[in-house]
Design a protein around this motif. Sequence first.
Motif, mmCIF file in Angstrom:
data_model
loop_
_atom_site.group_PDB
_atom_site.id
_atom_site.type_symbol
_atom_site.label_atom_id
_atom_site.label_comp_id
_atom_site.label_asym_id
_atom_site.label_seq_id
_atom_site.Cartn_x
_atom_site.Cartn_y
_atom_site.Cartn_z
ATOM 1 N N SER A 17 0.864 -1.173 0.000
ATOM 2 C CA SER A 17 0.000 0.000 0.000
ATOM 3 C C SER A 17 0.901 1.223 0.000
ATOM 4 N N TYR A 18 0.535 2.239 -0.787
ATOM 5 C CA TYR A 18 1.329 3.455 -0.861
ATOM 6 C C TYR A 18 0.562 4.588 -0.218
ATOM 7 N N TRP A 19 1.324 5.524 0.360
ATOM 8 C CA TRP A 19 0.737 6.575 1.186
ATOM 9 C C TRP A 19 1.244 7.931 0.767
ATOM 10 N N ARG A 20 0.369 8.937 0.877
ATOM 11 C CA ARG A 20 0.700 10.326 0.585
ATOM 12 C C ARG A 20 0.534 11.148 1.851
ATOM 13 N N PHE A 21 1.176 12.302 1.877
ATOM 14 C CA PHE A 21 0.970 13.276 2.953
ATOM 15 C C PHE A 21 1.184 14.661 2.373
ATOM 16 N N ASP A 22 0.658 15.670 3.027
ATOM 17 C CA ASP A 22 0.753 17.043 2.534
ATOM 18 C C ASP A 22 2.215 17.432 2.346
#
Length: 138
Positions: free
Chosen positions: A83-88
Amino acid sequence: MSSPSLQPSAFDERPDYRVDIHRRRNLVTAHLGDRLIAETTRPLLVDEQDHGLVFYFPREDVKVELRPDESVSTRCPFKGQASYWRFDGDGETPLCWSYDDPILQVARLQKHVAFYQDTLHVRLGVATPAVAGYPPKS
């Protein structure tokens, strides 16, 4: 989260393949520029055959709010679906990943996140005390 996956893995065909997972007590941090993204004294150090060393951070030690990036999907035959994740402020591509339903042999990776070390600066600090289980010097 669910229990580790019993899905077939490449370990069935390659029982000699190594994915060694070591719990460490060192302070490990991940920075994007000057911004602290994660900090832990409970990292997992993953030493996978044919790969560089990777620190995985307990998800609760990540200092930014992660949101899933469903545009990216990969599967490791030895660890499972990533699973890949983003953040501001992370730019145009995800900078971290996890194995939310890891293959049984690497179940310890569940609830941990790793960061791309070519983009984030992952720093290894000291463990306090440096050696556990020994009496202090007098």
